[in-house]
Design a protein around this motif. Structure first.
Motif, PDB file in Angstrom:
ATOM      1  N   GLN A  63       0.820  -1.207   0.000  1.00 54.76           N
ATOM      2  CA  GLN A  63       0.000   0.000   0.000  1.00 54.76           C
ATOM      3  C   GLN A  63       0.854   1.258   0.000  1.00 54.76           C
ATOM      4  OE1 GLN A  63      -3.747  -0.586   2.504  1.00 54.76           O
ATOM      5  NE2 GLN A  63      -2.395  -2.195   3.200  1.00 54.76           N
ATOM      6  N   TRP A  64       1.973   1.182   0.668  1.00 50.01           N
ATOM      7  CA  TRP A  64       2.877   2.330   0.692  1.00 50.01           C
ATOM      8  C   TRP A  64       3.500   2.523  -0.681  1.00 50.01           C
ATOM      9  CZ3 TRP A  64       8.299   1.801   0.164  1.00 50.01           C
ATOM     10  CH2 TRP A  64       9.011   2.999   0.334  1.00 50.01           C
ATOM     11  N   TYR A  65       3.907   1.429  -1.275  1.00 52.66           N
ATOM     12  CA  TYR A  65       4.588   1.474  -2.566  1.00 52.66           C
ATOM     13  C   TYR A  65       3.649   1.958  -3.667  1.00 52.66           C
ATOM     14  CZ  TYR A  65       6.602  -0.422  -6.866  1.00 52.66           C
ATOM     15  OH  TYR A  65       7.077  -0.572  -8.129  1.00 52.66           O
ATOM     16  N   THR A  66       2.441   1.373  -3.723  1.00 53.01           N
ATOM     17  CA  THR A  66       1.547   1.711  -4.830  1.00 53.01           C
ATOM     18  C   THR A  66       0.936   3.088  -4.661  1.00 53.01           C
ATOM     19  OG1 THR A  66      -0.251   0.641  -3.670  1.00 53.01           O
ATOM     20  CG2 THR A  66       0.908  -0.681  -5.287  1.00 53.01           C
ATOM     21  N   GLY A  67       0.828   3.548  -3.441  1.00 55.55           N
ATOM     22  CA  GLY A  67       0.194   4.843  -3.246  1.00 55.55           C
ATOM     23  C   GLY A  67       1.188   5.978  -3.109  1.00 55.55           C
ATOM     24  N   GLY A  68       2.149   5.805  -2.238  1.00 52.40           N
ATOM     25  CA  GLY A  68       2.922   6.950  -1.808  1.00 52.40           C
ATOM     26  C   GLY A  68       4.302   7.092  -2.402  1.00 52.40           C
ATOM     27  N   LEU A  69       4.773   6.084  -3.060  1.00 55.64           N
ATOM     28  CA  LEU A  69       6.163   6.141  -3.500  1.00 55.64           C
ATOM     29  C   LEU A  69       6.271   6.936  -4.798  1.00 55.64           C
ATOM     30  CD1 LEU A  69       8.893   4.795  -2.616  1.00 55.64           C
ATOM     31  CD2 LEU A  69       8.484   3.228  -4.475  1.00 55.64           C
ATOM     32  N   GLN A  70       6.712   8.144  -4.683  1.00 53.59           N
ATOM     33  CA  GLN A  70       6.810   8.962  -5.887  1.00 53.59           C
ATOM     34  C   GLN A  70       8.241   9.334  -6.234  1.00 53.59           C
ATOM     35  OE1 GLN A  70       3.746  12.199  -5.961  1.00 53.59           O
ATOM     36  NE2 GLN A  70       3.575  11.514  -3.859  1.00 53.59           N
ATOM     37  N   LEU A 119      -1.754  10.038   0.257  1.00 52.28           N
ATOM     38  CA  LEU A 119      -1.442   8.911  -0.622  1.00 52.28           C
ATOM     39  C   LEU A 119      -1.161   7.652   0.166  1.00 52.28           C
ATOM     40  CD1 LEU A 119       0.694  10.851  -3.178  1.00 52.28           C
ATOM     41  CD2 LEU A 119      -1.456   9.699  -3.646  1.00 52.28           C
ATOM     42  N   PHE A 120      -0.576   7.838   1.342  1.00 60.21           N
ATOM     43  CA  PHE A 120      -0.441   6.680   2.219  1.00 60.21           C
ATOM     44  C   PHE A 120      -0.611   7.120   3.656  1.00 60.21           C
ATOM     45  CE2 PHE A 120       1.867   3.949   5.124  1.00 60.21           C
ATOM     46  CZ  PHE A 120       1.231   2.754   4.845  1.00 60.21           C
ATOM     47  N   ASP A 121      -1.342   6.315   4.401  1.00 57.67           N
ATOM     48  CA  ASP A 121      -1.435   6.549   5.829  1.00 57.67           C
ATOM     49  C   ASP A 121      -1.690   5.213   6.502  1.00 57.67           C
ATOM     50  OD1 ASP A 121      -1.546   8.625   7.978  1.00 57.67           O
ATOM     51  OD2 ASP A 121      -3.388   7.513   8.382  1.00 57.67           O
ATOM     52  N   PHE A 122      -1.102   5.050   7.678  1.00 58.88           N
ATOM     53  CA  PHE A 122      -1.237   3.777   8.370  1.00 58.88           C
ATOM     54  C   PHE A 122      -2.703   3.440   8.644  1.00 58.88           C
ATOM     55  CE2 PHE A 122      -1.454   1.363  12.367  1.00 58.88           C
ATOM     56  CZ  PHE A 122      -0.898   0.191  11.906  1.00 58.88           C
ATOM     57  N   SER A 123      -3.489   4.467   8.994  1.00 59.28           N
ATOM     58  CA  SER A 123      -4.863   4.202   9.447  1.00 59.28           C
ATOM     59  C   SER A 123      -5.687   3.500   8.364  1.00 59.28           C
ATOM     60  CB  SER A 123      -5.532   5.491   9.887  1.00 59.28           C
ATOM     61  OG  SER A 123      -5.559   6.403   8.822  1.00 59.28           O
ATOM     62  N   PHE A 124      -5.593   3.950   7.126  1.00 55.51           N
ATOM     63  CA  PHE A 124      -6.436   3.287   6.124  1.00 55.51           C
ATOM     64  C   PHE A 124      -5.823   1.991   5.616  1.00 55.51           C
ATOM     65  CE2 PHE A 124      -4.391   6.304   2.986  1.00 55.51           C
ATOM     66  CZ  PHE A 124      -3.786   5.348   2.194  1.00 55.51           C
ATOM     67  N   SER A 125      -4.602   1.713   6.012  1.00 52.70           N
ATOM     68  CA  SER A 125      -4.006   0.452   5.559  1.00 52.70           C
ATOM     69  C   SER A 125      -4.387  -0.719   6.457  1.00 52.70           C
ATOM     70  CB  SER A 125      -2.486   0.586   5.501  1.00 52.70           C
ATOM     71  OG  SER A 125      -1.931   0.444   6.786  1.00 52.70           O
ATOM     72  N   ILE A 126      -5.030  -0.441   7.606  1.00 50.97           N
ATOM     73  CA  ILE A 126      -5.259  -1.505   8.600  1.00 50.97           C
ATOM     74  C   ILE A 126      -6.074  -2.691   8.049  1.00 50.97           C
ATOM     75  CG2 ILE A 126      -6.369  -2.025  10.813  1.00 50.97           C
ATOM     76  CD1 ILE A 126      -5.356   0.676  11.785  1.00 50.97           C
ATOM     77  N   PRO A 127      -7.209  -2.448   7.361  1.00 55.80           N
ATOM     78  CA  PRO A 127      -7.969  -3.627   6.913  1.00 55.80           C
ATOM     79  C   PRO A 127      -7.136  -4.583   6.063  1.00 55.80           C
ATOM     80  CG  PRO A 127      -9.294  -1.660   6.653  1.00 55.80           C
ATOM     81  CD  PRO A 127      -7.929  -1.193   7.047  1.00 55.80           C
ATOM     82  N   LEU A 171      -3.722  -1.263 -17.667  1.00 56.05           N
ATOM     83  CA  LEU A 171      -4.353  -0.337 -16.724  1.00 56.05           C
ATOM     84  C   LEU A 171      -3.378   0.779 -16.366  1.00 56.05           C
ATOM     85  CD1 LEU A 171      -7.070  -0.234 -15.304  1.00 56.05           C
ATOM     86  CD2 LEU A 171      -6.051  -1.357 -13.357  1.00 56.05           C
ATOM     87  N   ASN A 172      -2.134   0.390 -16.156  1.00 59.59           N
ATOM     88  CA  ASN A 172      -1.075   1.335 -15.835  1.00 59.59           C
ATOM     89  C   ASN A 172      -1.306   2.162 -14.587  1.00 59.59           C
ATOM     90  OD1 ASN A 172       1.469   1.793 -16.631  1.00 59.59           O
ATOM     91  ND2 ASN A 172       0.874   2.264 -18.738  1.00 59.59           N
ATOM     92  N   MET A 173      -2.049   1.643 -13.661  1.00 65.65           N
ATOM     93  CA  MET A 173      -2.134   2.277 -12.350  1.00 65.65           C
ATOM     94  C   MET A 173      -2.506   1.205 -11.330  1.00 65.65           C
ATOM     95  SD  MET A 173      -5.618   4.406 -12.396  1.00 65.65           S
ATOM     96  CE  MET A 173      -6.221   4.643 -14.033  1.00 65.65           C
ATOM     97  N   TRP A 174      -2.386   1.597 -10.079  1.00 70.34           N
ATOM     98  CA  TRP A 174      -2.663   0.641  -9.024  1.00 70.34           C
ATOM     99  C   TRP A 174      -4.040   0.884  -8.447  1.00 70.34           C
ATOM    100  CZ3 TRP A 174       0.501  -3.395  -8.201  1.00 70.34           C
ATOM    101  CH2 TRP A 174       1.810  -3.308  -8.686  1.00 70.34           C
ATOM    102  N   GLN A 175      -4.470  -0.074  -7.642  1.00 66.14           N
ATOM    103  CA  GLN A 175      -5.772   0.050  -6.999  1.00 66.14           C
ATOM    104  C   GLN A 175      -5.727   1.196  -5.983  1.00 66.14           C
ATOM    105  OE1 GLN A 175      -4.193  -2.769  -7.560  1.00 66.14           O
ATOM    106  NE2 GLN A 175      -5.589  -3.468  -9.130  1.00 66.14           N
ATOM    107  N   ASN A 176      -6.917   1.731  -5.706  1.00 60.25           N
ATOM    108  CA  ASN A 176      -7.025   2.798  -4.716  1.00 60.25           C
ATOM    109  C   ASN A 176      -7.241   2.179  -3.343  1.00 60.25           C
ATOM    110  OD1 ASN A 176      -7.573   5.036  -3.215  1.00 60.25           O
ATOM    111  ND2 ASN A 176      -9.603   5.380  -4.088  1.00 60.25           N
ATOM    112  N   PHE A 177      -6.161   2.080  -2.589  1.00 58.41           N
ATOM    113  CA  PHE A 177      -6.255   1.388  -1.303  1.00 58.41           C
ATOM    114  C   PHE A 177      -6.951   2.209  -0.226  1.00 58.41           C
ATOM    115  CE2 PHE A 177      -2.883  -1.109  -3.290  1.00 58.41           C
ATOM    116  CZ  PHE A 177      -3.414  -2.360  -3.088  1.00 58.41           C
ATOM    117  N   ARG A 178      -7.352   3.424  -0.559  1.00 63.76           N
ATOM    118  CA  ARG A 178      -8.108   4.223   0.410  1.00 63.76           C
ATOM    119  C   ARG A 178      -9.597   3.900   0.324  1.00 63.76           C
ATOM    120  NH1 ARG A 178      -5.134   9.017  -2.366  1.00 63.76           N
ATOM    121  NH2 ARG A 178      -5.118   7.312  -3.859  1.00 63.76           N
TER     122      ARG A 178
END
Lengths: 204, 473
Positions: free
Chosen positions: A89-96, A118-126, B159-166
């Motif tokens: 989740q950190w890699y796909t969201g926040g790693l820029q 883009l990344f936060d611990f709280s929403f990664s919990i599930p 797709l060239n993007m990742w899922q929205n984990f939020r």
């Protein structure tokens, strides 16, 4: 009817009739088995086993079977699962920062949605939790079969006349030939002396 | 052998044995295995008739799904504003059904509830089949089920993007798939010793091969049992928080949105209680049918059924309490939108559905306070059906009433299901019952090794009183 032709497997594995696996005897109740197991162990045998249709409580102590250490293996994989979920989740969201260094198709594509970070611990919990559970389950499942050495097509205990009843209503006691005290004749007599029926020296 | 506490003879009436009749282990093996080993003509005709009906319904389901896939989801009645209609309702409903299976197999195992042994196998199987039915709906609601792999974090260039984990929707993907996988592993692990029994009894080559391969060479060694029990405990231990998490995550789909009636913190526990309630109702329906079809009265005793009714009473009451809390909080919050939504729920266009759920889920299970009702087969069968109707409507009401009246009165609407909607839902029932019937016929429906373990303990608990001379020491 057996699944495999045992003779054929023995041929392939090069197991002759001269090789002895164990002396085996059977009991009709779990209580008799536990009592007999304890007596046999007191005689000095160490390589003992039992074959039972359901887990018989007390047999582990009677035969000196150690605790399962499976849990220690599993917890390692559980932690791996948590770490992997966090990384994912950190890699796909926040790693820029190192975006351009990552091969095409693996590069993150940061999307700002609803003003959320883009990344936060709280929403990664599930997902952290789910992947921990998934890894734990897989590690337990495969760990179990690896630990006990299954699946296998052949085991010498299959040569015992009543082996098929160990999954039905019989409780078998096994003195393995690897035991330093083992002597086919004596072990059979010992089994009979503690009340075992259908005592046999099993080849294989 | 640990010394079992002897049952007080005066209490046998209230606490009867779980495996009555002091039968020996071989009898138990026989009774359970012969169901699986029977020849085609030996299985009751009513079984094959039922199976042919349910499998025809599966064909119906497949044709509905094909029709949807080639046409588009416009064949469903989903509209604006009700974009999440029956598909999400059915998804939540089926996932909820599955929860009782895990509860029985894992949570009751951790609490050492021995009465679970003769129902856990079928309840676990039910979990698997229910989750499979549930997965159909989100999969086809995407409209392009062949793109389902986009749901998973698979590196891909199209797709060239990742899922929205939020998003809670991706949490759902992980929760449901983990749940399905863990349920399969747990179920199969429990099945291995019993399949080994069938292997050892096999009379034909095919059976020896099929069951032999599934049994993995299990031989019942005491060393194996020790690891096996440890593994089973771990699986039960992780399934317990898992089952609570799955419906919590499902409820996040609603709770993390800002729609009045959905945006509440009560949703996770409320959904979990409802799931267990509906799941137990479904287990009850299935058990009563299979108990009658396959003559299992001595293994699925009145005590099992009564205990399940007690759990339904508890969870039904929790659900009823949640309904009351929701209304109270809507009033207490002072939020006019929230208040309107709840007023609208009870007295708006869907009043009939809302009162169905209050009746079926909160009021009807209260008759289980009476022992006479708890132990009547007809009463529990009817209550199990009404509870499932009620729980299906609960999900529908939660979804539809919040969407039907939007913030703007110009976009208010009403949901009418199409014939495809109805036949797809009907079809999933066909799939569910077909899979369950096949399971009951071809795999041991009752966990033989566990029932024998209980019988071994009860041999002491319910032993006839020993002569006085022996009681002295």
């Amino acid at each position: 009817m057996p699944q495999f032709d045992i003779e054929q497997i023995k041929d392939k594995l090069g197991i002759g009739e001269d090789k002895v696996y164990a002396a085996m005897g059977s009991f009709t109740t779990p209580e008799e088995l536990v009592k007999a197991g304890r007596k046999v162990r007191e005689m000095g045998y160490t390589k003992l086993d039992a074959m039972t249709p359901f887990p018989v409580h007390g047999i582990d102590d009677a035969l000196g079977i150690p605790y399962s250490k499976l849990g220690w293996v599993v917890i390692f994989f559980s932690i791996t699962g948590t770490c992997l979920a966090l990384f994912l989740q950190w890699y796909t969201g926040g790693l820029q920062m190192i975006k351009n260094l990552i091969p095409f198709g693996l590069s993150p594509y940061p999307l700002v949605i609803g003003g959320k970070p883009l990344f936060d611990f709280s929403f990664s919990i599930p997902i952290d939790f789910e992947l921990t559970v998934a890894f734990t389950a897989l590690a337990t499942f495969y760990g179990l079969w690896i630990t006990i050495g299954l699946p296998r097509m052949y085991h010498p205990s299959m040569n015992y006349r009543n082996a098929h009843r160990a999954t039905d209503d019989r409780f078998l006691l096994v003195i393995e030939a690897t035991d330093p005290m083992f002597d086919a004749q004596r072990a059979s007599e010992h089994l009979r002396s503690v009340g075992a029926d259908e005592v046999e020296v099993v080849a294989g | 052998m640990s010394v079992a506490v002897r049952q007080d003879p005066a209490l046998i009436e209230t606490n009867p044995p779980l495996v009555p009749g002091r039968r020996d282990y071989h009898d138990l093996t026989e009774q359970i295995s012969t169901i699986v080993e029977a020849k085609v003509y030996e299985t009751p005709k009513k079984y094959w008739v039922t199976l042919s009906i349910t499998s025809s319904i599966v064909v119906l389901l497949l044709s509905m799904l094909t029709y949807l896939a080639v046409t588009g989801i416009g064949v469903w009645g989903n509209n604006r504003p009700i974009g999440w209609a029956w598909d999400i309702t059915n998804f939540v409903f089926w996932i909820g059904i599955g929860h009782a299976g895990t509860l029985i197999s894992a949570i009751l195992f951790l609490f050492r509830q021995k009465w679970r042994t003769s129902i856990n196998r079928s309840a676990e199987a039910m979990t698997l089949f229910a989750v499979m039915c549930a997965a159909i709906f989100p999969l086809f609601h995407t409209g392009r089920p062949w793109r389902a792999y986009w749901l998973f974090p698979v590196p891909n260039t199209d797709l060239n993007m990742w899922q929205n984990f939020r998003s809670p929707l991706i949490w759902d993907v992980f929760a449901v798939n983990t749940y399905l996988m863990v349920s399969i592993l747990f179920w199969y692990t429990g099945l291995v010793p019993d399949v080994a029994t069938l292997r050892d009894r096999a009379k034909s080559k095919i059976r020896a091969w099929v069951y032999g391969s599934l049994a993995l060479g299990w031989r019942g060694s005491a060393r194996h049992w020790r690891h096996y029990e440890s593994a089973y405990l771990i699986l039960a231990g992780i399934s317990t928080p898992l089952v609570l998490s799955v419906h919590s995550v499902v409820s996040f789909d609603f709770a993390t949105s800002v729609i009045p009636g959905w945006h509440t913190t009560i949703f996770p526990p409320y959904f979990v209680a409802g799931a267990i309630f509906s799941g137990f109702a479904m287990v009850m329906t299935l058990l009563l049918i299979s108990r009658w079809l396959l003559n299992l009265q001595n293994l699925i005793t009145m005590k099992h059924l009564e205990n399940m009714n007690k759990i339904m009473l508890v969870t039904g009451s929790i659900v009823g309490y949640s309904y009351a809390t929701e209304f109270f909080i809507a009033w207490y919050s002072g939020d006019v939108y929230e208040q309107f939504t709840f007023w609208n729920r009870a007295f708006g266009p869907y009043w009939w559905a809302a009162w169905t759920i209050y009746t079926c889920n909160a009021f009807i299970p209260q008759i289980f306070w009476f022992k006479k009702m708890r132990t009547s087969l007809w009463v529990m069968f009817i209550v199990s059906i009404t509870s499932n109707i009620g729980m299906w409507f609960e999900r529908f009401v939660i979804i539809a009433t919040s969407l039907t009246r939007d913030f703007l009165p110009t976009s208010w609407g009403y949901f009418h299901p199409t014939w495809v909607d109805m036949l797809t839902l009907f079809g999933t029932f066909g799939l569910f019952f077909t899979l369950f019937l096949l399971f009951a016929r071809f795999l041991p429906m009752i966990a033989m090794s566990e029932v024998k373990g209980v019988a071994a303990v009860e041999r002491h608990t319910f032993a006839p009183p020993e002569p006085a001379a022996e009681e002295v020491h």
